[in-house]
Every structure is written in structure tokens, then in C-alpha cells.
Motif scaffolding. Structure first.
Motif, PDB file in Angstrom:
ATOM      1  N   GLU A 227       0.830  -1.193   0.000  1.00 28.84           N
ATOM      2  CA  GLU A 227       0.000   0.000   0.000  1.00 28.84           C
ATOM      3  C   GLU A 227       0.874   1.256   0.000  1.00 28.84           C
ATOM      4  N   GLU A 228       1.922   1.263   0.791  1.00 27.58           N
ATOM      5  CA  GLU A 228       2.855   2.375   0.802  1.00 27.58           C
ATOM      6  C   GLU A 228       4.052   2.035  -0.086  1.00 27.58           C
ATOM      7  N   MET A 229       4.581   3.042  -0.726  1.00 25.86           N
ATOM      8  CA  MET A 229       5.671   2.806  -1.670  1.00 25.86           C
ATOM      9  C   MET A 229       6.924   2.334  -0.934  1.00 25.86           C
ATOM     10  N   LYS A 230       7.470   1.218  -1.426  1.00 27.40           N
ATOM     11  CA  LYS A 230       8.694   0.673  -0.869  1.00 27.40           C
ATOM     12  C   LYS A 230       9.826   0.841  -1.878  1.00 27.40           C
ATOM     13  N   VAL A 231      11.027   0.983  -1.333  1.00 27.11           N
ATOM     14  CA  VAL A 231      12.209   1.212  -2.159  1.00 27.11           C
ATOM     15  C   VAL A 231      13.125   0.003  -2.057  1.00 27.11           C
ATOM     16  N   LEU A 232      13.599  -0.484  -3.206  1.00 29.27           N
ATOM     17  CA  LEU A 232      14.574  -1.563  -3.234  1.00 29.27           C
ATOM     18  C   LEU A 232      15.955  -0.976  -3.522  1.00 29.27           C
TER      19      LEU A 232
END
Length: 477
Positions: A227-232
Motif C-alpha cells: 500500500e505504501e511505496m517501498k524502495v529496493l
């Protein structure tokens, strides 16, 4: 050796069947049969009852046959009929004629022309070609529509290709199941240290170090579904650069695809450890209250100065609560701060009051900024400064001036007007001052001012016009 005669020779030598049988045979063997005289007039006509599309053509009898032909068909018929009449032994060959009737109806018929023995007349046996013509028209229409669709597809593909290549953001389209790169632009290829043709169609995981294919694709799918933007955080195999990846799903032609955006992590990035520590120290030790809220105004974090300002014991007492609960005008202040910061990016020196947990109030100036980064918004950052001492001095001075002006105006009216008129004039002065204050506090946002004063927007406009407060400046949203 005696030549054995065929049944056709016997038929030529013998007598023809009765007339009724011949008529029936002609009707059943063709869709339309027409007897045309040597002069070209229609002597008789027969239409097969099963060919309802031809209708009734009895009105052709007695009229010239070529009157019911198109211009190009008239020449074909004149040439073929002349050849058949001049050569009785000519083998009948089919020919297509296009008929017109009543100037609007056109239909094709494939005829064979037969000369009647003993007469200079022609028997035309025809087969209705309208069903075939309709199929041909459908095929042409389908072909035209298909070419039109192909042209649209080419146009859309060209538009997509130009837009993708012109984008400065490194973009990759990844198949979520196979993990292969379906497409990418030059910016992404340069960041990965390779070329578009080399990377296109290859494995997404092969472009990075330290991650297996299954692990990387699972993380990528999880980030896209969150739901919330995740960073790889990734490291390019060929260029050795440290990158961050943002993934999101999209559907095309019923299939899911991953849009992956890459960003370079610069060593001199402001978010380096030293800068991060400095910002954390500033946040904790600042004398002004600093609050981070999400897009709905819910508090994510706040420093010690905000806890002191609101008389809160610890951060969990205010976390996840709406900042509007601590503003004197509640949702009115919150909506004005959030909307302005959302549209303009920042808001400076918004005057309001903070209400503490025990009910005390303090005059404050609120400055807000919209926090953004590549890939999405982080919410809003608020700096709240306590201006109570300054406000007290300014309020006392303003009250003194107001009292002197109000007293002077009232004294001027004494003796010239009744007490009722004096009270009405005084109330108008107070009303004007309240409206001026509300408009000033909201930055000329009359919607927020009307909500602050508890008036409808129409009533506020009436009072603004009454007191001559309508300015020529455009109204703030």
C-alpha cells in the motif's frame, strides 16, 4: 465401326418436352430467366420464387433490356449478344451484368446467353450474385477496418516508443512471472551500464549483483503490491552503481506488468549519514515545534517542543492523532494548511492558536511545506512557532487604537442620533473588524473565512460588500 450416338444427339433429334415442363425447368435451374428479342426488348421474364431478394420484375416486359443495365454493362451485353446471334454454334460463356432499377437499386446477375432455335431471340439464364457481393463487401469492410486498426496500433506504438525514449527517468517494463525485461529506455540502459538491445529480453535479476532471481523478483512483486511505496536498494552489475528501484503494477490487454523506475544513489546525496545525524539533532533540539503529518493530517512524528506546546507527556500521546485536534479552529485550520501546501508547495506564517491537552491556548505562526521525493509524496512538514509575547503586545496596541477610534466615532454621534442608532453603528464596527481579521488570517480565502465565522459564503459576500471590503485581488482557493 458404327458410332454410337449419345443421349445429347438423341435429344437434338427428338422432340422437346411440353412447354410447361420447360418453363418449370428454366425456373428451377436459374434464379432469373429473361427472353430478349432481336431488337433488344424484354419479351418475357421469370424469377425463381426462392430468390425473394430480386422482387417482382414484371414491369420489365415490353421495355428495352439495356434500360435496366448500368453503363458499363450495356457495352458488355451488346458485344456478347451480337456474337451469340451471329454464331449459333458458339459455346455459352457466363458474364456478369449489373442491373439498375428505379434509379437506386443495383444488383449483379451472372448470365449465360442462349439463342432460341428458329427465332432471333436470346434466352438469358441468370444466377443472383447479391449474396456473394454482400460477402465481398463485408470482406472489404473488414479489411479496411483491420488496416485502420493496424494504423492505430502503429501510431500508439510510435507514441509509446517516443515518449519512453524521451523520458529522462530510467524506466523498465518487467514481466512479473518470467522476470524478463520487456522494454526499457536509454536512460535506464545507461544507468545499468549497457545498451537497450542488450538488456531487452534479458533477465531483470542478471542486471544486478548480490540478489538471486527468485529473491529479487519476490521483493519486486512485494514492493509493487504494498500500500505504501517501498524502495529496493540494488547494485548494477555492469556499472557498479548503487541504485534504488520503485515498482508498481499496471495491466495491459488483460496481463499484469511491472513498471520499474530506477534512481541513482549519489555519494554526495544530502541524505548521507552526517547530514542525517545533523537533521535528527536539529529536529530533537529545535526550540520551535516540528511536526510531520501525512496527507490526511495525521501526526507521524513530532519533536519535544511540540510536546511542550501541547502539554503532552510523550510522543505516543499525540502520534496518529490529527493535527486538527490541536488547532483552535480544528478542521478549518487543517483544511486551509493542507490545501495551500498541496497546491503551492508551501505555506508561511499562518496565524492561529494551539490548544493543549489541558485546554490552554497559545498564539502560533504555522509554516508548512509539502514533502516530496521521486516516486511519491511523504506528507507535510510543519514548523510551529509560539508568538504569544509578540501577539500580546500587538493585540494590546491594536485594542488601544480600536478603543480610541471607536470612542471617537461614538462621541461624534452623541446628540445627533438615538441610542439604538449608536448601538447599531458600534456593532457594525465590530462586525467589520471581525470580518477583516478572518479574511487576513485565511489569506483572502473567503471559503475558509466563511467557515471560520460560521457564515454561508453568500452571507460573507453580502457583508464584505456592505463594509466595502471587496478587493480587486483574486480570491485565494
Amino acid at each position: 465401326m458404327t458410332r454410337q450416338s449419345s443421349r445429347f444427339d438423341t435429344l437434338r433429334a427428338g422432340e422437346l418436352p411440353v412447354t410447361t415442363s420447360v418453363d418449370r425447368l428454366v425456373e428451377q435451374s436459374s434464379d432469373i430467366a429473361i427472353m430478349v428479342t432481336h431488337s433488344g426488348s424484354v419479351e418475357g421474364i421469370s424469377v425463381n420464387p426462392e430468390c425473394a431478394g430480386l422482387g417482382c420484375l414484371d414491369h420489365w416486359v415490353g421495355r428495352e433490356f439495356h434500360d435496366f443495365l448500368t453503363i458499363e454493362s450495356r457495352e458488355k451485353y451488346a458485344e456478347r449478344s451480337k456474337a451469340v446471334l451471329n454464331d449459333p454454334d458458339m459455346v455459352p460463356r457466363s458474364m456478369q451484368l449489373n442491373h439498375v432499377d428505379n434509379a437506386v437499386w443495383e444488383f449483379p446477375i451472372r448470365y449465360t446467353l442462349h439463342r432460341v432455335n428458329g427465332r432471333d431471340s436470346l434466352l438469358l439464364l441468370g444466377r443472383d450474385m447479391q449474396p456473394i457481393a454482400e460477402i465481398q463487401q463485408r470482406l472489404v469492410a473488414e479489411q479496411t477496418a483491420r488496416e485502420r486498426d493496424l494504423q492505430k496500433i502503429r501510431s500508439s506504438e510510435t507514441f509509446f516508443r517516443v515518449t519512453l525514449e524521451a523520458s529522462e527517468t530510467p524506466l523498465l517494463l518487467v514481466e512479473p512471472e518470467s522476470g524478463r525485461i520487456r522494454d526499457l529506455n536509454s536512460a535506464a540502459a545507461t544507468l545499468l551500464g549497457s545498451k537497450v538491445d542488450t538488456l531487452s529480453g534479458g533477465s531483470f535479476a542478471q542486471a544486478f549483483e548480490g540478489r538471486s532471481k527468485s529473491d529479487l523478483m519476490e521483493s519486486l512483486r512485494a514492493a509493487a503490491s504494498a500500500e505504501e511505496m517501498k524502495v529496493l536498494e540494488l547494485v548494477a552489475r555492469r556499472s557498479g552503481r548503487q541504485l534504488t528501484a520503485f515498482a508498481q503494477y499496471f495491466r495491459a490487454a488483460g496481463e499484469l506488468h511491472l513498471l520499474c523506475r530506477l534512481a541513482l544513489v549519489d555519494e554526495t546525496d544530502p541524505a548521507s549519514p552526517e547530514v542525517t545525524q545533523s537533521l535528527a539533532a536539529l529536529f530533537a533540539e529545535a526550540s520551535d515545534a516540528i511536526v510531520f503529518v501525512d496527507s490526511k493530517g495525521l501526526i507521524r512524528d513530532a519533536n519535544e517542543a511540540f510536546l511542550i506546546l501541547t502539554d503532552a507527556a510523550q510522543i505516543r500521546d499525540v502520534k496518529a492523532k490529527s493535527i486538527g485536534e490541536f488547532l483552535a479552529r480544528g478542521s478549518v485550520d487543517l483544511k486551509l494548511i493542507v490545501d495551500t501546501a498541496m497546491k503551492k508547495g508551501r505555506l508561511r506564517n499562518y496565524a492561529t492558536q494551539i490548544q493543549s491537552a489541558v485546554g490552554t491556548r497559545a498564539n502560533v505562526d504555522v509554516s508548512a511545506v509539502r514533502l516530496r521525493r521521486r516516486g511519491g509524496d511523504l506528507g507535510f512538514g510543519l514548523i510551529i512557532r509560539d508568538v504569544t509575547p509578540r501577539e500580546v503586545v500587538e493585540t494590546e496596541a491594536a485594542s488601544s487604537v480600536m478603543s480610541e477610534e471607536a470612542m471617537r466615532n461614538v462621541m461624534d454621534l452623541v446628540g445627533t442620533a438615538s441610542l439604538k442608532t449608536l448601538v447599531s453603528a458600534t456593532s457594525d464596527v465590530v462586525e467589520k473588524m471581525c470580518i477583516e481579521t478572518a479574511v487576513k488570517l485565511t489569506g483572502n480565502n473567503r471559503v475558509a473565512a466563511s467557515e471560520m465565522l460560521g457564515l454561508s459564503r453568500q452571507s460573507l459576500y453580502v457583508k464584505l460588500r456592505k463594509h466595502g471590503l471587496l478587493s480587486s485581488e483574486p480570491e485565494a482557493d
